[in-house]
Design an enzyme around this catalytic site. Structure first.
Site, PDB file in Angstrom:
ATOM      1  N   ASN A   9      37.153  37.529  27.839  1.00 34.20           N
ATOM      2  CA  ASN A   9      37.873  36.397  28.903  1.00 34.20           C
ATOM      3  C   ASN A   9      37.530  34.982  28.185  1.00 34.20           C
ATOM      4  OD1 ASN A   9      38.762  34.515  30.687  1.00 34.20           O
ATOM      5  ND2 ASN A   9      37.386  35.418  32.292  1.00 34.20           N
ATOM      6  N   LYS A  11      38.617  32.318  28.982  1.00 35.68           N
ATOM      7  CA  LYS A  11      38.581  31.278  29.883  1.00 35.68           C
ATOM      8  C   LYS A  11      39.576  29.911  29.384  1.00 35.68           C
ATOM      9  CE  LYS A  11      34.589  32.848  31.910  1.00 35.68           C
ATOM     10  NZ  LYS A  11      33.174  32.771  32.652  1.00 35.68           N
ATOM     11  N   HIS A  95      39.468  36.395  39.389  1.00 42.57           N
ATOM     12  CA  HIS A  95      37.931  35.735  38.892  1.00 42.57           C
ATOM     13  C   HIS A  95      37.318  35.098  39.795  1.00 42.57           C
ATOM     14  CE1 HIS A  95      35.252  34.142  36.037  1.00 42.57           C
ATOM     15  NE2 HIS A  95      35.392  35.247  35.387  1.00 42.57           N
ATOM     16  N   GLU A  97      35.960  32.089  39.073  1.00 41.20           N
ATOM     17  CA  GLU A  97      36.276  30.862  38.928  1.00 41.20           C
ATOM     18  C   GLU A  97      37.602  30.397  39.835  1.00 41.20           C
ATOM     19  OE1 GLU A  97      35.756  31.064  34.729  1.00 41.20           O
ATOM     20  OE2 GLU A  97      33.872  31.490  34.945  1.00 41.20           O
ATOM     21  N   GLU A 167      31.481  41.447  38.674  1.00 43.78           N
ATOM     22  CA  GLU A 167      30.585  40.186  37.946  1.00 43.78           C
ATOM     23  C   GLU A 167      30.023  39.540  39.083  1.00 43.78           C
ATOM     24  OE1 GLU A 167      33.206  38.923  34.352  1.00 43.78           O
ATOM     25  OE2 GLU A 167      34.023  37.935  36.130  1.00 43.78           O
ATOM     26  N   GLY A 173      28.184  32.937  33.021  1.00 43.90           N
ATOM     27  CA  GLY A 173      27.641  31.774  32.288  1.00 43.90           C
ATOM     28  C   GLY A 173      26.309  31.359  32.530  1.00 43.90           C
ATOM     29  N   SER A 213      27.107  37.308  31.538  1.00 47.11           N
ATOM     30  CA  SER A 213      26.176  37.047  30.608  1.00 47.11           C
ATOM     31  C   SER A 213      25.841  38.383  29.781  1.00 47.11           C
ATOM     32  CB  SER A 213      24.895  36.647  30.963  1.00 47.11           C
ATOM     33  OG  SER A 213      24.989  35.390  31.539  1.00 47.11           O
TER      34      SER A 213
HETATM   35  P1  13P Z   1      29.920  35.233  30.788  1.00 48.74           P
HETATM   36  O1  13P Z   1      29.749  36.222  29.687  1.00 48.74           O
HETATM   37  O2  13P Z   1      29.997  33.851  30.045  1.00 48.74           O
HETATM   38  O3  13P Z   1      28.655  35.136  31.644  1.00 48.74           O
HETATM   39  O4  13P Z   1      31.350  35.248  31.662  1.00 48.74           O
HETATM   40  C1  13P Z   1      31.486  36.376  32.340  1.00 48.74           C
HETATM   41  C2  13P Z   1      32.895  36.193  33.018  1.00 48.74           C
HETATM   42  O5  13P Z   1      33.134  35.369  33.706  1.00 48.74           O
HETATM   43  C3  13P Z   1      34.148  37.018  32.219  1.00 48.74           C
HETATM   44  O6  13P Z   1      35.028  37.171  32.994  1.00 48.74           O
END
Ligand code: 13P
Length: 253
Positions: A9, A11, A95, A97, A167, A173, A213
């Site tokens: 992803n 992002k 997601h 976010e 997740e 992150g 992560s």
């Molecule tokens: P990270 O791997 O940066 O923690 O992000 C995970 C994520 O949100 C994947 O959709």
């Protein structure tokens, strides 16, 4: 047997030239193998360019969201069939976010999910609890509710080819990953929930990804868990070498 899926992803990162360079590097670094399926999900505006770079690479292309309606008056949204037209086969939905920063709730995610399926996309549905929900002992209820948020609206057999990505929001992150045991416990819980909704056989075939992560240093341990069928990778998917190392860790001979 569930083929592992490693999904990147990306992002909201990179200009077009960055996306093209990353796609080239990923295509060069990831060893195509029948033992693992690999997917990258760039921002909408780079789908076309990345699709061109990845043509014939064996790496699949996905988007990070799709509209909850077909083409028409939905300013700022992108319809699922437009994504298919760009060469996408998958779409990330729900997601954290999107839920946190854009107020997406289960009803909206369900509408998006329906549109994705109708267009022939494989949804990657994200579920997961926040730290305060975990601390309050609500992890299972939150995750079960997010899954039922789809199936209560669309039907018990509505998940189609969809993949579920667990997740935990506190691991995204932050560099703080769930332990392999924590991930396995939640994945087993999710599979049991699915069995109650769609039946044992559909539930045992459904791929469950871990996200939060995941890095080369912890991927093998997480991916060795019985119910962890792959990963949804954020930060580490922006480094072709790291992403390829995670893909290698997932490959089953
Ligand atoms: P990270 O791997 O940066 O923690 O992000 C995970 C994520 O949100 C994947 O959709």
């Amino acid at each position: 047997m569930r083929t592992p899926l490693i999904a990147g992803n990306w992002k909201m990162n990179g200009l077009r030239r960055d996306a093209e360079a990353l796609a080239r590097d990923v295509a060069a670094a990831v060893t195509a193998s029948e033992g693992v399926e690999v997917l990258v999900c760039p921002p909408f505006v780079h789908l076309d360019a990345v699709g061109v770079v990845l043509a014939d690479s064996g790496i699949s292309l996905g988007a990070q969201n799709c509209a909850d309606a077909g083409q028409g008056a939905r300013t700022g949204e992108v319809a699922a069939d437009m994504l298919v037209d760009m060469g996408a086969t998958h779409v990330i939905l729900g997601h954290s976010e999107r839920r946190e920063f854009y107020g997406e709730d289960d009803g909206l995610v369900a509408g998006r999910y329906r549109q994705a399926l109708e267009a022939g996309l494989t949804p990657v549905l994200c579920v997961g609890e926040t730290l305060s929900e975990r601390d309050a002992g609500q992890t299972e209820a939150v995750v079960a509710g997010q899954i039922r948020g789809i199936t209560d609206r669309l039907g018990a057999d509505s998940l189609g080819p969809g993949v579920i990505a667990y997740e935990p929001v506190w691991a995204i992150g932050t560099g703080r990953t769930a332990s392999a045991e924590q991930a396995q416990a939640m994945h087993a819980f999710i599979r049991a929930q699915l069995a109650g909704i769609e039946g044992e056989s559909a539930a045992s075939a459904r791929r469950l990804l871990y996200g939060g992560s995941m890095k080369p240093g912890n991927a093998a341990e997480l991916l060795a868990m019985d119910d962890v069928d792959g990963g949804l990778i954020g930060g580490a998917s922006l480094d072709a070498g790291d992403f390829a190392a995670i893909c290698a860790a997932a490959t089953r001979d």
